[in-house]
Design an enzyme around this catalytic site. Structure first.
Site, PDB file in Angstrom:
ATOM      1  N   ASP A 147       4.634   6.278   5.190  1.00 30.93           N
ATOM      2  CA  ASP A 147       3.985   4.970   5.299  1.00 30.93           C
ATOM      3  C   ASP A 147       4.770   4.066   6.266  1.00 30.93           C
ATOM      4  O   ASP A 147       4.195   3.417   7.149  1.00 30.93           O
ATOM      5  CB  ASP A 147       3.905   4.345   3.895  1.00 30.93           C
ATOM      6  CG  ASP A 147       3.321   2.952   3.912  1.00 30.93           C
ATOM      7  OD1 ASP A 147       2.106   2.828   4.132  1.00 30.93           O
ATOM      8  OD2 ASP A 147       4.081   1.988   3.707  1.00 30.93           O
TER       9      ASP A 147
ATOM     10  N   GLY B 213     -12.298  -1.909  -2.396  1.00 32.08           N
ATOM     11  CA  GLY B 213     -11.239  -1.620  -3.363  1.00 32.08           C
ATOM     12  C   GLY B 213     -10.289  -2.811  -3.484  1.00 32.08           C
ATOM     13  O   GLY B 213     -10.710  -3.970  -3.417  1.00 32.08           O
ATOM     14  N   THR B 214      -8.994  -2.510  -3.641  1.00 31.96           N
ATOM     15  CA  THR B 214      -7.996  -3.575  -3.821  1.00 31.96           C
ATOM     16  C   THR B 214      -8.124  -4.638  -2.731  1.00 31.96           C
ATOM     17  O   THR B 214      -8.212  -5.837  -3.023  1.00 31.96           O
ATOM     18  CB  THR B 214      -6.570  -2.970  -3.788  1.00 31.96           C
ATOM     19  OG1 THR B 214      -6.526  -1.911  -4.728  1.00 31.96           O
ATOM     20  CG2 THR B 214      -5.506  -4.000  -4.096  1.00 31.96           C
ATOM     21  N   VAL B 215      -8.144  -4.199  -1.474  1.00 31.73           N
ATOM     22  CA  VAL B 215      -8.159  -5.164  -0.373  1.00 31.73           C
ATOM     23  C   VAL B 215      -9.566  -5.699  -0.114  1.00 31.73           C
ATOM     24  O   VAL B 215      -9.770  -6.916  -0.003  1.00 31.73           O
ATOM     25  CB  VAL B 215      -7.565  -4.539   0.919  1.00 31.73           C
ATOM     26  CG1 VAL B 215      -7.529  -5.566   2.034  1.00 31.73           C
ATOM     27  CG2 VAL B 215      -6.160  -3.997   0.661  1.00 31.73           C
TER      28      VAL B 215
ATOM     29  N   GLY C 166      -0.568  -5.629  -1.623  1.00 28.96           N
ATOM     30  CA  GLY C 166      -1.284  -6.292  -2.711  1.00 28.96           C
ATOM     31  C   GLY C 166      -2.550  -6.934  -2.181  1.00 28.96           C
ATOM     32  O   GLY C 166      -2.634  -7.295  -0.993  1.00 28.96           O
TER      33      GLY C 166
ATOM     34  N   LYS D 292       3.625   2.413  10.196  1.00 32.68           N
ATOM     35  CA  LYS D 292       3.756   1.006  10.589  1.00 32.68           C
ATOM     36  C   LYS D 292       4.721   0.873  11.775  1.00 32.68           C
ATOM     37  O   LYS D 292       4.484   0.105  12.710  1.00 32.68           O
ATOM     38  CB  LYS D 292       4.238   0.171   9.401  1.00 32.68           C
ATOM     39  CG  LYS D 292       3.239   0.168   8.251  1.00 32.68           C
ATOM     40  CD  LYS D 292       3.851  -0.372   6.978  1.00 32.68           C
ATOM     41  CE  LYS D 292       2.909  -0.283   5.804  1.00 32.68           C
ATOM     42  NZ  LYS D 292       3.558  -0.506   4.509  1.00 32.68           N
TER      43      LYS D 292
END
Ligand SMILES: NC(=O)c1ccc[n+]([C@@H]2O[C@H](COP(=O)([O-])OP(=O)(O)OC[C@H]3O[C@@H](n4cnc5c(N)ncnc54)[C@H](OP(=O)(O)O)[C@@H]3O)[C@@H](O)[C@H]2O)c1
EC number: 1.1.1.3
Length: 437
Positions: free
Chosen positions: A203, A13-15, A304, A207
């Site tokens: 989220d 996907g995105t990553v 991103g 982290k």
């Protein structure tokens, strides 16, 4: 030259697609830096037909990521599927058990199962690298795991969610409502269609749980985090913060106290002049305070495709450079079996300054009653001001209090008392103030 390092990527996907692209576009440079080639030899995703914007023709396709993890001819398994259970957990576990190095960006997985996965990695003598899981492209894991030996951490805190920071930045800069900023964040792809996970602090909490373990050498305890999101932050709060010399940020904070370790995620007032207050938009930042180093602040892109891929590729390159037979450092900075149990400090014993915004009936004695409740609970005030409330509040007035250092228990008791006195026309707003350099 050493043999090529063979990579299997699960999740495109995105990553995942960005990682494959960076490995391809930077192949020559990476080979020079690592002294060996890095080659993607196997991939897995759900849809085999989808164009990923990168040529994956040379890689073997697997429908099942666990089969890839177990059976493929790979040296490193890169998990970029996401989710704390299901296929991500199954394939990472399978890869480690098969003696493969693992690189992942999956904070949810590590927050829930990081310690048990680390135990497998350490038993098998392989690496479990996860730089991209916290603050995207910022090398905070490496910094805490490798560059701070001997330091005792007293506090680690940060802006760990770009969506929330984007919303708060725009609310302040443009005087827009929370809802308007959230809609824009969704339109621009900074927020999910269901934004709950980001804006309610989950989220950030995942982290923070990882950072807490690295900072204090304890087991990860993602369920022991006090959590408040930003959805009830209003323009009235942002303006009042500005007038008082503060800016509101959603912070994740882990702090050693006498009664244990505080882990908290909540909107926080930080001094406008502090470095962390200058972190705007989708940018992330992590501050680490230690006895030897003092305070360190790292800031940069927290999400991103490119920024996250940078961290994933860095983790892969570390494996490419590691020598065969070399004993790898432990996953969370000390051997997983030696991580201490997490000792939770009760939120009620949290000590700090507080901002309290009250919308009250415009009648005689209210101001004095509010001040009395504060005094009864031994809360000393830095300031107390009364002014006209927001236009929509009609004839009501606003009382804004800023306390000196006090306890959460005292503030809750005082605010409960004020509420019971019947002077409020709206829910009271309480925002913690965080010391920041
Ligand atoms: N996006 C970010 O900015 C960012 C930043 C830091 C960390 N991360 C973390 O990186 C990870 C990936 O995030 P992402 O944004 O890249 O997610 P994404 O765009 O939703 O991609 C997920 C990928 O996983 C594949 N997938 C889902 N279920 C699968 C299964 N059962 N078997 C094989 N493949 C499967 C999907 O396949 P299809 O494409 O075929 O549907 C897709 O390629 C997550 O852990 C996330 O928390 C993301």
């Amino acid at each position: 030259m050493a043999e090529a390092l063979r990579i299997g990527i699960a999740g495109l996907g995105t990553v995942g697609a960005s990682v494959a692209r960076v490995l391809s576009e930077k192949a020559a440079e990476l080979t020079r830096q690592c002294g060996r080639e890095i080659v993607v030899t196997a991939v897995s995703a759900r849809d085999k037909t989808r164009d990923r914007g990168v040529d994956l023709g040379g890689a073997k396709w697997f429908d099942d990521p666990t089969e890839l993890a177990r059976n493929a001819d790979i040296d490193v398994f890169v998990e970029l599927i996401g989710g704390d259970d299901g296929p991500a957990r199954a394939c990472v576990k399978a890869a480690l058990e098969a003696g493969r190095h693992v690189v992942t960006a999956n904070k949810a997985l590590l927050a829930r199962h990081g310690v048990s996965l680390a135990e497998i990695a350490e038993k098998k003598g392989v690496l479990l690298n996860y730089e991209a899981a916290v603050a995207g492209g910022i090398p905070v894991i490496k910094t805490m795991r490798e560059a701070m030996a001997g330091n005792s951490v007293s506090r680690v805190f940060g802006i760990l969610n770009g969506t929330c920071n984007y919303i708060l930045t725009r609310m302040e800069a443009e005087g827009l409502s929370f809802d308007a900023c959230l809609k824009d964040a969704q339109r621009l792809g900074y927020a999910e269609a269901d934004p709950t996970f980001d804006i309610e602090g989950h989220d950030t909490a995942h982290k923070l749980a990882i950072l807490t373990s690295l900072a204090f050498g304890c087991k990860i305890s993602a369920d022991d985090i006090y959590m408040e999101g930003i959805s009830n932050i209003s323009q009235a709060d942002i303006r009042a913060a500005g007038e008082l010399g503060y800016r509101i940020k959603l912070l994740g904070v882990a702090q050693a106290t006498e009664s244990g370790i505080e882990q908290r995620v909540h909107p926080t007032m930080v001094p406008t002049a502090s470095v962390i207050a200058q972190v705007h938009g989708v940018t992330n930042a992590v501050a680490i305070e230690t006895d030897i180093l003092g305070e360190l602040l790292l800031s940069g892109p927290g999400a991103g495709g490119n920024a996250t891929a940078s961290a994933v590729v860095g983790d892969i390159a570390d494996i490419a450079k590691s020598r065969p037979g070399f004993q790898h450092g432990p996953v969370f900075g000390r051997p997983a079996r030696e991580l201490k149990p997490y000792k939770r400090a009760r939120m009620r014993s949290h000590e700090g300054g507080y901002f309290i915004r009250l919308t009250v009936h415009d009648r005689v004695g209210v101001f004095a009653a509010v001040a009395k409740r504060m005094a009864d609970n031994e809360i000393s005030l830095e300031s107390i001001v009364q002014h006209a409330a927001e236009p929509e509040a009609g004839t009501a007035k606003t009382v804004i209090l800023v306390t000196h250092e006090t306890t959460e228990a005292a503030v809750r008791k005082a605010v409960d008392g004020i509420t019971k006195d019947g002077h409020l026309t709206d829910k009271p707003q309480v925002i913690r103030i965080e010391r920041a350099g």
